[in-house]
Design a protein around this motif. Structure first.
Motif, PDB file in Angstrom:
ATOM      1  N   PRO A 846     -12.435  19.366  77.712  1.00  8.82           N
ATOM      2  CA  PRO A 846     -11.069  19.903  77.851  1.00  8.82           C
ATOM      3  C   PRO A 846     -10.263  19.220  78.947  1.00  8.82           C
ATOM      4  N   TYR A 847     -10.922  18.628  79.945  1.00 10.68           N
ATOM      5  CA  TYR A 847     -10.180  17.988  81.032  1.00 10.68           C
ATOM      6  C   TYR A 847      -9.439  16.728  80.574  1.00 10.68           C
ATOM      7  N   ALA A 848      -9.751  16.209  79.401  1.00 14.10           N
ATOM      8  CA  ALA A 848      -9.086  15.012  78.913  1.00 14.10           C
ATOM      9  C   ALA A 848      -7.736  15.309  78.274  1.00 14.10           C
ATOM     10  N   PHE A 849      -7.402  16.594  78.078  1.00 12.52           N
ATOM     11  CA  PHE A 849      -6.196  16.948  77.349  1.00 12.52           C
ATOM     12  C   PHE A 849      -5.285  17.808  78.209  1.00 12.52           C
ATOM     13  N   ARG A 850      -4.008  17.548  78.078  1.00 17.52           N
ATOM     14  CA  ARG A 850      -3.014  18.303  78.847  1.00 17.52           C
ATOM     15  C   ARG A 850      -2.742  19.653  78.213  1.00 17.52           C
ATOM     16  N   LEU A 851      -2.871  19.753  76.910  1.00 16.51           N
ATOM     17  CA  LEU A 851      -2.569  20.987  76.203  1.00 16.51           C
ATOM     18  C   LEU A 851      -3.848  21.810  76.046  1.00 16.51           C
ATOM     19  N   PRO A 852      -3.901  23.027  76.599  1.00 19.74           N
ATOM     20  CA  PRO A 852      -5.119  23.857  76.448  1.00 19.74           C
ATOM     21  C   PRO A 852      -5.392  24.167  74.987  1.00 19.74           C
ATOM     22  N   ASP A 853      -6.669  24.362  74.681  1.00 23.04           N
ATOM     23  CA  ASP A 853      -7.065  24.579  73.293  1.00 23.04           C
ATOM     24  C   ASP A 853      -6.484  25.866  72.731  1.00 23.04           C
ATOM     25  N   SER A 854      -6.334  26.902  73.560  1.00 25.80           N
ATOM     26  CA  SER A 854      -5.782  28.167  73.060  1.00 25.80           C
ATOM     27  C   SER A 854      -4.328  27.995  72.635  1.00 25.80           C
ATOM     28  N   ILE A 855      -3.548  27.268  73.409  1.00 22.28           N
ATOM     29  CA  ILE A 855      -2.151  27.034  73.046  1.00 22.28           C
ATOM     30  C   ILE A 855      -2.076  26.152  71.805  1.00 22.28           C
ATOM     31  N   ARG A 856      -2.937  25.144  71.717  1.00 17.95           N
ATOM     32  CA  ARG A 856      -2.945  24.262  70.550  1.00 17.95           C
ATOM     33  C   ARG A 856      -3.181  25.064  69.270  1.00 17.95           C
ATOM     34  N   GLN A 857      -4.157  25.954  69.295  1.00 15.09           N
ATOM     35  CA  GLN A 857      -4.473  26.722  68.097  1.00 15.09           C
ATOM     36  C   GLN A 857      -3.320  27.621  67.675  1.00 15.09           C
ATOM     37  N   LYS A 858      -2.637  28.217  68.641  1.00 11.15           N
ATOM     38  CA  LYS A 858      -1.531  29.111  68.292  1.00 11.15           C
ATOM     39  C   LYS A 858      -0.329  28.331  67.783  1.00 11.15           C
ATOM     40  N   ILE A 859      -0.077  27.136  68.328  1.00 10.97           N
ATOM     41  CA  ILE A 859       1.017  26.314  67.807  1.00 10.97           C
ATOM     42  C   ILE A 859       0.703  25.871  66.384  1.00 10.97           C
ATOM     43  N   CYS A 860      -0.531  25.494  66.137  1.00 10.63           N
ATOM     44  CA  CYS A 860      -0.904  25.074  64.785  1.00 10.63           C
ATOM     45  C   CYS A 860      -0.786  26.233  63.798  1.00 10.63           C
ATOM     46  N   ALA A 861      -1.242  27.426  64.213  1.00  9.89           N
ATOM     47  CA  ALA A 861      -1.147  28.580  63.320  1.00  9.89           C
ATOM     48  C   ALA A 861       0.295  28.938  63.009  1.00  9.89           C
ATOM     49  N   SER A 862       1.205  28.644  63.940  1.00  7.41           N
ATOM     50  CA  SER A 862       2.605  29.002  63.741  1.00  7.41           C
ATOM     51  C   SER A 862       3.364  27.989  62.905  1.00  7.41           C
ATOM     52  N   LEU A 863       2.954  26.705  62.955  1.00  2.00           N
ATOM     53  CA  LEU A 863       3.759  25.665  62.323  1.00  2.00           C
ATOM     54  C   LEU A 863       3.098  25.015  61.116  1.00  2.00           C
ATOM     55  N   ASP A 864       1.805  25.203  60.899  1.00  2.00           N
ATOM     56  CA  ASP A 864       1.162  24.541  59.762  1.00  2.00           C
ATOM     57  C   ASP A 864       1.661  25.083  58.427  1.00  2.00           C
ATOM     58  N   ALA A 865       1.890  26.381  58.351  1.00  2.59           N
ATOM     59  CA  ALA A 865       2.321  26.991  57.093  1.00  2.59           C
ATOM     60  C   ALA A 865       3.758  26.569  56.784  1.00  2.59           C
ATOM     61  N   PRO A 866       4.049  26.160  55.548  1.00  5.50           N
ATOM     62  CA  PRO A 866       5.425  25.762  55.198  1.00  5.50           C
ATOM     63  C   PRO A 866       6.399  26.922  55.389  1.00  5.50           C
ATOM     64  N   SER A 867       7.598  26.599  55.840  1.00  3.65           N
ATOM     65  CA  SER A 867       8.629  27.607  56.074  1.00  3.65           C
ATOM     66  C   SER A 867       9.806  27.336  55.150  1.00  3.65           C
ATOM     67  N   ALA A 868      10.362  28.403  54.584  1.00  2.83           N
ATOM     68  CA  ALA A 868      11.508  28.242  53.681  1.00  2.83           C
ATOM     69  C   ALA A 868      12.711  27.694  54.419  1.00  2.83           C
ATOM     70  N   ARG A 869      12.854  28.025  55.698  1.00  3.19           N
ATOM     71  CA  ARG A 869      13.981  27.527  56.495  1.00  3.19           C
ATOM     72  C   ARG A 869      13.714  26.126  57.055  1.00  3.19           C
ATOM     73  N   GLY A 870      12.538  25.587  56.781  1.00  6.62           N
ATOM     74  CA  GLY A 870      12.216  24.254  57.283  1.00  6.62           C
ATOM     75  C   GLY A 870      11.770  24.235  58.729  1.00  6.62           C
ATOM     76  N   CYS A 871      11.536  25.418  59.314  1.00  6.22           N
ATOM     77  CA  CYS A 871      11.123  25.489  60.717  1.00  6.22           C
ATOM     78  C   CYS A 871       9.598  25.449  60.794  1.00  6.22           C
ATOM     79  N   ASP A 872       9.051  24.307  60.448  1.00  8.30           N
ATOM     80  CA  ASP A 872       7.602  24.156  60.464  1.00  8.30           C
ATOM     81  C   ASP A 872       7.263  22.823  61.132  1.00  8.30           C
ATOM     82  N   TRP A 873       6.097  22.282  60.803  1.00  9.30           N
ATOM     83  CA  TRP A 873       5.640  21.070  61.485  1.00  9.30           C
ATOM     84  C   TRP A 873       6.564  19.875  61.236  1.00  9.30           C
ATOM     85  N   ARG A 874       7.287  19.860  60.109  1.00 10.10           N
ATOM     86  CA  ARG A 874       8.207  18.751  59.851  1.00 10.10           C
ATOM     87  C   ARG A 874       9.342  18.717  60.880  1.00 10.10           C
TER      88      ARG A 874
END
Length: 938
Positions: A846-874
Motif C-alpha cells: 500500500p505504501y507504493a500508492f497515493r490513493l488508499p485502497d478503501s477510497i479506490r474501491q468506493k470510487i470504482c463502485a460509484s463510477l463503474d456502473a453506466p449512468s443514464a446522465r453520463g456521470c460515470d467513468w467516461r
C-alpha cells in the motif's frame, strides 16, 4: 694650354680646379671633360668592375652605394644630375697584381632625408663617373627608394566548401609595397611547394589553384606577402572538401506482413555509398519502399453430409461414411477432425446370426457361472492397475530425489530469482545464500504452503514443467516471514504476515516462466543488470512500484495484478545502446530509452503501467509526429504494438502521451521502446540537450579540451553522459542548454569564437565542426560529442574566455559564454534531470500508492456502473484527460480502476488527492468526496 710637360697627377688636379670653378655654369659632360687629350699617353678607358645597385631605405637606415673601376685616376658620384661633395666620398685605391693598373673604389651614403627632399616624378638616382688618361666612363644609374609595405591586402582568400575532385581557385592580391611583395601560400602553416605536389599551382597573379580537391586538402590556407620592410599575413581561408551521400543498393523485399489477405512488403537502402562527409548533402529520396502484397488465406476443411447407412451385414452392423470436402482444406488449412466412418448395430441387440455348436467335451455355462467368471476378470484387472500405479509412484519419488533444483530451505524458495542457470542448493553451513554483500534477514524455520510448491531453478536441459514437491518437515509454519529485496542502488523489505504464509502460495522466478533452450540463452545475454540502470523487487497481490532513480523510468503494478497467494521477482532494466538493437528503421527515430520489464511470461489479472521519458516536441498546434510503440521478440526482432491515434479493439496496449513522458498500459511484460517519424507536411522536432564539459582542475598540461555532448532531452540520457564524464575525469561547466532539432536533413554545426589569441591557440583546422544529421536523427551512435582542442601559451595562463556556438544549419542554435579559471577546482555540478526526482527504487504494498485502497474501491463502485446522465467513468476519463481512446477502458472489468491506476502513474511525483477530488467535484460525486475527506488527506 699645351699640357705635354705635365705629369698625370698634376693634370688631374688641374682638371678638378677647372671643374669646381665652373660649377655655376651649365655645361655638358663633354664640355667639362674632353674626350681625349692629344698629349696623354696611350691608356684604356676606365672599366667598371662594380657598378652601384638599386637600394631601398628601410625605416631610417641610410644605404651605401659603391662602385669600382680600373684603370681610374678619379671616381666620383653624381646624384640627380649634381655632383656629390668630395667630402662625402670614401675612396680606396689598390693595384691590380695581374695588369699593374690602378683600381679605385668609392662609397657614398644616401639618407632618407636626401631622398625625401627630392621633388618631382623621377626617383632619386645616383651614377658613378670614372676618369683615366684615355677619357671618362659612366656607370648605370642606381635608384634609391624608400621601402614600405601596406598593411591591408587588396584581395584576401575566402573560405569555401567544395565537392570532392572539384577545381578550386583561392585568390590573393598582396598589399602595395616597395619593393613589390613576394607571395607564399601556407597550408596549415606549412609552405606550399608546387614542385613537391603537382596538384597545386601558383599563378603569376599569386592565385592558388587546386586542380582536383582531395579530402586531405581540407585545411586552413593563408596568403603571406613579404619584402625587405615587413611580412603580412592574410586572413585564414578554410577550405572544406565535402562528400555528398549516395544510396546503397536496395535490400531484398521482406516477406508479406499479412498472413492472410492484403498486406505490404518493404525494402530499405542506406545513405552509405558513400556516407555524407564534412557537411555533404544527404541522399535525396526515400530510404524505404513499400508495395502491397496478397497472401492466400488458409481454408480449413469441412465434413460433407453423412452418406446413407449401408445394408445390415453378417456381423449385425451397418456403416456410413463422409468426406472432408465441404470445403476441402487448401492453402495450409486444417484437416477435418473426427472419423470418416461410423458404424452401429443394425438389429438393436436382436442379432439373428447363428452360433456354432458347442463341443461335446466342453460343458455349457449356466447363467450363474457366467457372472462369476466376469467378476473374477474385473478383480484381476483392478489388481493389475493398482500394481502399475505403485511402481509408477516409486519411480517418480526416486526421480524427484535426484533433481538438482530441489528447494532445501524457505530462504531459497523466496530468493531464487536472477540466480545463474547452474545454481546448486545452498550448503548447510551457509545461512545467507542471497547476496554476499547484503545478506537477507530470513528465519531458519520453514513455512507451510498448502498448495504445490514448485522448483525454482532449472538447468538448460531441464524440462520446462514444474515438478510438485510433497509435504515434508521443511514446510512447517512460519510465524513471520521477512523478504528482503535487493537492487542496484537501494534495499527495500517486505513483511508478509503469518496468515498470508499459511495460505495457498506459489513462487515463480524469472527463469521458470516461459524461457527454455535458445530463448533463455537470449535473455541471459540482453538483460544484464547495470548499476544505476536496473531495479527489482518481489511483489505479490498487494502490488507495488519499481523506479530507476533519476531516469524517468518506472513500472506501476496495481493491487490485484498478481493472483492471490503468488509472488514474482519482478525487474525493470534500461538496455544499454551498445548491447541492444534499435527499434527504429528507415526514417524513424528513437525517442525513448529501450526498457525491459518482466518476467516476460507471467500472468497478469489487470494492466500494469510502464512510464517512459521521450524527447519528441509536442507543443505544436498541428500534429507533426507519427508515434509508434514497439516491442522486441525473443529472437531480437522488433514488432509494432500500436501507433498513436490508430488504436483498435485488438490493440493490446493503451499509450497516454504527455509532453516529456508517456505511460503505457499493458498486460504483457517484455522489452519496449517509442519511435517516431515526421508527419507531412510539417517536419517534426526532437528535444536535445547540449552539455559542456572540461577536464577537472587543476590542469597541468598546456593542452586543454572542451567537449560538447548532443543528447536526447531525457533524464536517462543526461545521467548516462554524467556517469561517462565522471569516469573520464570531466566536469560540467554549465547547466545543459535545450535545442530543438528539426527533421530537415541539415547537420548540427559547432564553432568556437573570441579566443584570446595572445594566450590561447585553437588546434581546429576548420572554422567549425559538424555532426551529420543522420547520426543525430537515427540515434544509432551514443553519445554524440565534439571536442575543441586548445593550447595555452604557458602554464601561467589560467583564465579562458570564449564563445561556443551550436546550431543546426538553417535552424535554431545556442551559445555558451565561457569564463573559467582552469586552475580553480569547481564544485561538482550535477543537475537533477527534469522529472527525475529521487524516488525510492522500489515500493511494495500500500505504501507504493497515493490513493488508499478503501477510497479506490468506493470510487470504482460509484463510477463503474453506466449512468443514464453520463456521470460515470467516461466523464472521469474526460476530466483527467484520458479520453483519447475510451474503448480500451470499456473492455476492462473495472474501467474506473484502470483509470485510477493511470492517474497514479501520471502523478507519481506529485500525486496529491486534490486534483482527483476536483475532477470528482465537477462530476457531482459528493458522496465520494465525503469518503475522501474522512479516509484520505485532501
Amino acid at each position: 694650354f699645351k699640357l705635354k710637360s705635365f705629369d698625370q697627377g698634376f693634370l688631374a688636379l688641374l682638371i678638378y680646379i677647372i671643374t669646381t670653378a665652373r660649377a655655376d655654369t651649365d655645361y655638358s659632360d663633354a664640355e667639362v671633360l674632353p674626350d681625349s687629350f692629344p698629349s696623354a699617353p696611350a691608356e684604356p678607358l676606365p672599366e667598371f668592375l662594380l657598378e652601384p645597385e638599386d637600394a631601398f631605405i628601410v625605416k631610417n637606415r641610410p644605404v651605401q652605394l659603391r662602385c669600382r673601376a680600373s684603370p681610374a685616376t678619379q671616381i666620383y658620384f653624381k646624384c640627380n644630375g649634381e655632383w656629390v661633395n668630395q667630402n662625402d666620398h670614401v675612396t680606396r685605391e689598390s693595384l691590380d697584381q695581374l695588369t699593374g693598373l690602378v683600381v679605385r673604389e668609392v662609397d657614398i651614403s644616401v639618407s632618407r632625408t636626401q631622398v625625401e627632399e627630392l621633388f618631382g616624378l623621377e626617383d632619386y638616382w645616383c651614377q658613378c663617373v670614372a676618369w683615366s688618361a684615355a677619357g671618362t666612363t659612366k656607370s648605370n644609374r642606381a635608384y634609391v627608394r624608400i621601402a614600405y609595405l601596406r598593411k591591408n591586402f587588396e584581395q584576401e582568400p575566402l573560405g569555401r566548401e567544395v565537392r570532392l575532385e572539384q577545381e578550386v581557385l583561392l585568390q590573393c592580391r598582396p598589399p602595395e609595397g616597395m619593393p613589390a611583395a613576394e607571395v607564399d601560400w601556407l597550408k596549415n602553416e606549412d609552405v606550399i611547394d608546387p614542385s613537391q605536389d603537382s596538384n597545386f599551382l601558383i599563378t603569376i597573379d599569386h592565385d592558388l589553384i587546386i586542380k582536383q580537391a582531395r579530402l586531405l586538402d581540407t585545411a586552413n590556407y593563408t596568403c603571406v606577402a613579404r619584402n625587405v620592410v615587413a611580412k603580412r599575413r592574410s586572413s585564414t581561408a578554410t577550405l572544406i572538401v565535402y562528400v555528398s551521400g549516395g544510396w546503397s543498393s536496395w535490400t531484398e523485399w521482406s516477406e508479406c506482413n499479412a498472413r492472410c489477405g492484403r498486406g505490404w512488403q518493404r525494402r530499405t537502402r542506406s545513405c552509405t555509398n558513400p556516407a555524407p562527409l564534412n557537411g555533404g548533402a544527404f541522399c535525396e529520396g526515400p530510404p524505404v519502399q513499400r508495395v502491397t502484397c496478397t497472401t492466400l488465406c488458409p481454408v480449413d476443411g469441412g465434413w460433407t453430409e453423412w452418406a446413407k447407412w449401408s445394408a445390415c451385414g453378417t456381423e449385425c452392423t451397418h456403416w456410413r461414411s463422409r468426406e472432408c470436402q465441404d470445403p476441402p482444406p487448401i492453402n495450409g488449412g486444417k484437416h477435418c477432425s473426427g472419423s470418416m466412418m461410423e458404424s452401429k448395430n443394425c438389429t438393436e441387440g436382436l442379432c439373428a446370426r447363428t452360433s456354432p455348436p458347442l463341443s461335446p467335451c466342453v460343458p455349457a455355462l449356466t447363467p450363474g457361472m457366467g457372472v462369476a467368471v466376469y467378476t473374477g476378470l474385473v478383480v484381476a484387472l483392478l489388481l493389475s492397475v493398482i500394481m502399475v500405479l505403485c511402481v509408477g509412484v516409486l519411480a517418480y519419488r526416486r526421480r524427484c530425489r535426484h533433481l538438482h533444483g530441489d528447494i532445501t530451505d524457505s530462504s531459497s524458495a523466496l530468493t531464487a530469482a536472477f540466480h545463474p542457470g547452474n545454481y546448486k542448493p545452498p550448503r548447510q553451513d551457509n545461512p545467507h545464500p542471497l547476496h554476499p554483500s547484503a545478506p537477507p534477514d530470513l528465519t531458519a524455520t520453514a513455512g507451510a504452503f498448502r498448495g504445490p510448491l514448485f522448483s525454482l531453478q532449472q538447468g538448460v536441459n531441464d524440462s520446462p514443467h514444474k515438478i510438485p514437491m510433497t509435504t515434508s518437515p521443511l514446510l512447517d509454519p512460519l510465524p513471520g516471514l521477512k523478504i528482503k529485496v535487493y537492487n542496484a542502488s537501494t534495499l527495500s523489505s517486505l513483511e508478509l504476515p503469518a496468515d498470508m504464509c499459511s495460505s495457498d502460495g506459489e513462487i515463480l522466478s524469472l527463469k521458470s516462466v516461459g524461457t527454455v533452450g535458445r530463448e533463455r540463452e537470449y535473455h541471459s545475454h540482453t538483460l544484464s543488470r547495470e548499476p544505476g540502470l536496473s531495479t527489482s523487487a518481489t511483489l505479490g497481490h498487494l502490488g507495488g512500484r519499481l523506479t530507476i532513480p533519476n531516469t524517468g523510468v518506472s513500472l506501476l503494478v496495481p493491487p490485484g495484478t498478481i493472483p492471490q497467494g503468488k509472488f514474482y521477482e519482478m525487474y525493470l532494466i534500461i538496455n544499454k545502446w551498445d548491447k541492444t538493437t534499435l527499434p527504429s528503421e528507415g526514417s524513424q527515430t528513437v525517442l525513448s530509452p529501450v526498457v525491459s520489464c518482466g518476467p516476460s511470461g507471467m500472468l497478469l489479472n489487470r494492466p500494469v503501467v510502464l512510464t517512459l521519458p521521450h524527447c519528441a516536441q509536442l507543443d505544436t498546434p498541428t500534429p507533426d509526429w507519427t508515434l509508434t510503440l514497439k516491442t522486441q521478440t525473443h529472437q531480437g526482432a522488433w514488432e509494432e504494438v500500436l501507433t498513436v491515434g490508430e488504436e483498435t479493439l485488438s490493440s493490446p496496449c493503451y499509450l497516454q502521451l504527455e509532453e516529456e513522458c508517456c505511460h503505457v498500459l499493458m498486460e504483457q511484460l517484455g522489452t519496449y521502446g517509442l519511435v517516431g517519424q515526421s508527419c507531412p507536411p510539417q517536419p517534426a522536432c526532437k528535444r536535445l540537450q547540449l552539455a559542456l564539459f572540461a577536464p577537472r582542475a587543476p590542469c597541468l598540461s598546456l593542452d586543454y579540451s572542451l567537449r560538447i555532448y548532443c543528447i536526447h532531452d531525457t533524464p536517462h540520457a543526461l545521467k548516462e553522459v554524467l556517469d561517462l564524464e565522471r569516469s573520464l575525469g570531466g566536469v560540467l561547466l554549465e547547466d545543459p542548454k535545450p535545442l530543438l532539432f528539426k527533421d530537415s536533413y541539415h547537420n548540427l554545426r559547432l564553432s568556437i569564437h573570441d579566443i584570446p589569441h595572445t594566450h590561447w591557440r585553437s588546434k581546429l583546422l576548420a572554422k567549425y565542426q559538424e555532426i551529420p544529421f543522420y547520426h543525430i536523427w537515427s540515434g544509432s551512435q551514443r553519445p554524440l560529442h565534439c571536442t575543441f582542442s586548445l593550447e595555452r601559451g604557458s602554464l601561467a595562463v589560467s583564465q579562458l574566455a570564449c564563445k561556443i556556438c551550436v546550431r543546426q544549419v538553417e535552424g535554431e542554435g545556442q551559445i555558451f559564454q565561457l569564463h573559467t579559471d582552469i586552475q580553480e577546482t569547481l564544485p561538482p555540478h550535477s543537475p537533477l534531470p527534469s522529472g527525475g526526482t529521487c524516488l525510492p527504487s522500489s515500493q511494495v504494498g500500500p505504501y507504493a500508492f497515493r490513493l488508499p485502497d478503501s477510497i479506490r474501491q468506493k470510487i470504482c463502485a460509484s463510477l463503474d456502473a453506466p449512468s443514464a446522465r453520463g456521470c460515470d467513468w467516461r466523464l472521469l476519463a474526460r476530466s483527467l484527460g484520458f479520453d483519447r481512446y475510451l474503448n480500451y477502458f470499456a473492455t476492462k472489468p473495472s474501467p474506473t480502476g484502470v483509470l485510477l491506476d493511470l492517474w497514479e502513474a501520471c502523478h507519481q511525483g506529485d500525486a496529491d488527492l486534490v486534483s482527483l477530488a476536483t475532477a470528482l467535484e465537477e462530476m457531482g460525486k459528493s458522496e465520494v468526496l465525503v469518503v475522501m475527506t474522512t479516509d484520505g488527506d485532501c
